[in-house]
Design a protein around this motif. Structure first.
Motif, PDB file in Angstrom:
ATOM      1  N   SER A 180       5.363  -2.862  12.688  1.00  0.00           N
ATOM      2  CA  SER A 180       4.080  -2.452  13.393  1.00  0.00           C
ATOM      3  C   SER A 180       2.870  -3.029  12.693  1.00  0.00           C
ATOM      4  O   SER A 180       2.928  -3.602  11.611  1.00  0.00           O
ATOM      5  N   GLU A 181       1.631  -3.181  13.434  1.00  0.00           N
ATOM      6  CA  GLU A 181       0.379  -3.647  12.968  1.00  0.00           C
ATOM      7  C   GLU A 181      -0.776  -2.571  13.224  1.00  0.00           C
ATOM      8  O   GLU A 181      -0.660  -2.232  14.228  1.00  0.00           O
ATOM      9  N   SER A 182      -1.936  -2.654  12.421  1.00  0.00           N
ATOM     10  CA  SER A 182      -2.812  -1.620  12.732  1.00  0.00           C
ATOM     11  C   SER A 182      -3.900  -1.770  11.619  1.00  0.00           C
ATOM     12  O   SER A 182      -4.136  -2.857  10.729  1.00  0.00           O
TER      13      SER A 182
ATOM     14  N   PRO B 295      -4.567  -8.286  12.213  1.00  0.00           N
ATOM     15  CA  PRO B 295      -4.682  -6.914  11.720  1.00  0.00           C
ATOM     16  C   PRO B 295      -5.046  -6.768  10.470  1.00  0.00           C
ATOM     17  O   PRO B 295      -4.464  -7.620   9.575  1.00  0.00           O
ATOM     18  N   ASN B 296      -5.453  -5.622   9.835  1.00  0.00           N
ATOM     19  CA  ASN B 296      -5.813  -5.346   8.318  1.00  0.00           C
ATOM     20  C   ASN B 296      -4.468  -4.944   7.794  1.00  0.00           C
ATOM     21  O   ASN B 296      -4.371  -5.440   6.524  1.00  0.00           O
ATOM     22  N   THR B 297      -3.494  -4.474   8.302  1.00  0.00           N
ATOM     23  CA  THR B 297      -2.279  -4.023   7.716  1.00  0.00           C
ATOM     24  C   THR B 297      -1.152  -4.474   8.627  1.00  0.00           C
ATOM     25  O   THR B 297      -1.039  -4.449   9.758  1.00  0.00           O
ATOM     26  N   ARG B 298      -0.024  -4.438   7.935  1.00  0.00           N
ATOM     27  CA  ARG B 298       1.394  -4.755   8.609  1.00  0.00           C
ATOM     28  C   ARG B 298       2.478  -3.937   8.058  1.00  0.00           C
ATOM     29  O   ARG B 298       2.542  -3.956   6.757  1.00  0.00           O
ATOM     30  N   THR B 299       3.149  -3.300   8.965  1.00  0.00           N
ATOM     31  CA  THR B 299       4.160  -2.556   8.435  1.00  0.00           C
ATOM     32  C   THR B 299       5.595  -3.109   8.425  1.00  0.00           C
ATOM     33  O   THR B 299       6.046  -3.566   9.761  1.00  0.00           O
ATOM     34  N   TRP B 300       6.349  -3.319   7.411  1.00  0.00           N
ATOM     35  CA  TRP B 300       7.761  -3.992   7.476  1.00  0.00           C
ATOM     36  C   TRP B 300       8.681  -3.089   7.564  1.00  0.00           C
ATOM     37  O   TRP B 300       8.605  -2.036   6.706  1.00  0.00           O
ATOM     38  N   GLU B 301       9.930  -2.938   8.280  1.00  0.00           N
ATOM     39  CA  GLU B 301      11.153  -2.592   7.841  1.00  0.00           C
ATOM     40  C   GLU B 301      11.864  -3.197   6.999  1.00  0.00           C
ATOM     41  O   GLU B 301      12.335  -4.506   7.079  1.00  0.00           O
ATOM     42  N   VAL B 302      12.127  -2.918   5.618  1.00  0.00           N
ATOM     43  CA  VAL B 302      12.575  -3.580   4.447  1.00  0.00           C
ATOM     44  C   VAL B 302      14.011  -2.862   4.246  1.00  0.00           C
ATOM     45  O   VAL B 302      13.995  -1.640   4.002  1.00  0.00           O
TER      46      VAL B 302
ATOM     47  N   VAL C 203      13.212   1.116   3.950  1.00  0.00           N
ATOM     48  CA  VAL C 203      11.918   1.599   3.872  1.00  0.00           C
ATOM     49  C   VAL C 203      11.124   1.234   4.888  1.00  0.00           C
ATOM     50  O   VAL C 203      11.320   0.220   5.450  1.00  0.00           O
ATOM     51  N   TYR C 204      10.085   1.931   5.375  1.00  0.00           N
ATOM     52  CA  TYR C 204       9.012   1.157   5.843  1.00  0.00           C
ATOM     53  C   TYR C 204       7.779   0.732   4.847  1.00  0.00           C
ATOM     54  O   TYR C 204       7.677   1.728   4.215  1.00  0.00           O
ATOM     55  N   ALA C 205       7.628  -0.336   4.870  1.00  0.00           N
ATOM     56  CA  ALA C 205       6.770  -0.791   3.704  1.00  0.00           C
ATOM     57  C   ALA C 205       5.314  -1.622   4.458  1.00  0.00           C
ATOM     58  O   ALA C 205       5.303  -2.314   5.123  1.00  0.00           O
ATOM     59  N   CYS C 206       4.047  -0.627   4.226  1.00  0.00           N
ATOM     60  CA  CYS C 206       3.017  -1.096   4.760  1.00  0.00           C
ATOM     61  C   CYS C 206       2.384  -1.977   3.697  1.00  0.00           C
ATOM     62  O   CYS C 206       1.985  -1.519   2.540  1.00  0.00           O
ATOM     63  N   VAL C 207       1.708  -3.048   4.275  1.00  0.00           N
ATOM     64  CA  VAL C 207       1.080  -4.005   3.433  1.00  0.00           C
ATOM     65  C   VAL C 207      -0.253  -4.479   3.733  1.00  0.00           C
ATOM     66  O   VAL C 207      -0.819  -4.141   4.767  1.00  0.00           O
TER      67      VAL C 207
ATOM     68  N   VAL D 255       0.672  -1.278   0.133  1.00  0.00           N
ATOM     69  CA  VAL D 255      -0.146   0.081   0.049  1.00  0.00           C
ATOM     70  C   VAL D 255       1.007   1.319  -0.122  1.00  0.00           C
ATOM     71  O   VAL D 255       0.440   2.356  -0.801  1.00  0.00           O
ATOM     72  N   LYS D 256       1.857   1.073   0.688  1.00  0.00           N
ATOM     73  CA  LYS D 256       2.545   2.354   0.924  1.00  0.00           C
ATOM     74  C   LYS D 256       4.153   2.107   1.335  1.00  0.00           C
ATOM     75  O   LYS D 256       4.378   1.242   2.267  1.00  0.00           O
ATOM     76  N   THR D 257       4.772   3.033   0.864  1.00  0.00           N
ATOM     77  CA  THR D 257       6.444   2.923   1.604  1.00  0.00           C
ATOM     78  C   THR D 257       6.925   4.252   1.774  1.00  0.00           C
ATOM     79  O   THR D 257       6.601   5.184   1.045  1.00  0.00           O
ATOM     80  N   THR D 258       7.440   4.318   2.966  1.00  0.00           N
ATOM     81  CA  THR D 258       8.415   5.409   3.354  1.00  0.00           C
ATOM     82  C   THR D 258       9.700   5.751   3.530  1.00  0.00           C
ATOM     83  O   THR D 258      10.181   4.292   4.226  1.00  0.00           O
ATOM     84  N   LEU D 259      10.552   6.200   3.186  1.00  0.00           N
ATOM     85  CA  LEU D 259      11.943   6.323   3.157  1.00  0.00           C
ATOM     86  C   LEU D 259      12.384   6.250   4.614  1.00  0.00           C
ATOM     87  O   LEU D 259      11.931   7.300   5.272  1.00  0.00           O
TER      88      LEU D 259
END
Length: 202
Positions: free
Chosen positions: A196-198, A168-175, A143-147, A123-127
């Motif tokens: 994280s998860e949210s 959780p609906n989404t999970r964010t990975w540190e990639v 990056v932080y990658a939210c799936v 869904v989203k990546t943040t550097l």
């Protein structure tokens, strides 16, 4: 997802050591011949050049990382949807550490009687950072990658979903993203940990 298989899938769609080049000091030894002359020292071996990061801007680093992780997810999703078959496909886009974790998840699915459906979607990546040289995992950028996990399901032998309603609906990975080796893509996933998860990507 509850249960080991569901967790393996969502977490596998889931380490940073900087190689330091140590130059051994040359030992200056003079050997005296019978004529009193000295034997010349052999030339010192050339040092292995350090790997430096590409001259990326923040925007370029984010774009590369996003493209690499999308490809990683596509391959991972396909393997899981095919029951864990041909797990070596992930090796072209993942470091040995990341691939080893993925292979464990693929094997668990292959040995089970459960069916995995759908795809984990980025869904989203943040550097997070870009580095001047590889870190301990070989990463040049992170990056932080939210799936989004909502498009996935795990079914038992009767076709009934066994996904926990509390998943959780989404999970964010540190990639982490770094240079691939021979036989791999130019850039690969070198590090992947749950951040994280949210309910939604933030």
């Amino acid at each position: 997802m509850d249960n080991c298989i569901g967790d393996a899938w969502s977490r596998s769609v889931l380490d940073m050591r900087v190689p330091r080049i140590a130059l051994l000091p040359l030992l200056a030894v003079t050997l005296s011949g019978c004529d009193g002359g000295s034997v010349p020292m052999p030339p010192s071996p050339s040092a292995t050049p350090a790997v430096s990061a590409p001259a990326w801007s923040d925007e370029e680093a984010l774009e590369v990382a996003t493209t690499v992780f999308k490809r990683y997810l596509e391959i991972s999703n396909q393997i899981y949807n095919e029951g864990g078959a041909k797990p070596e496909r992930i090796d072209v886009i993942a470091s040995k550490t990341v691939a080893a974790r993925d292979h464990a998840g693929f094997a668990e699915v292959s040995e089970s009687t459960r069916t995995l459906l759908g795809k984990v979607e980025l869904v989203k990546t943040t550097l997070q950072s870009r580095l001047l040289e590889p870190d301990e995992t070989g990463s040049l950028a992170a990056v932080y990658a939210c799936v989004d996990l909502r498009g996935t399901d795990v079914l038992d032998t009767t076709g009934v979903s066994i996904v926990s309603p509390d998943r959780p609906n989404t999970r964010t990975w540190e990639v982490g993203i770094g240079l691939g080796a021979a036989g791999q893509d130019e850039y690969i996933v070198t590090h992947k940990e749950v951040w994280s998860e949210s309910a939604e990507c933030e």
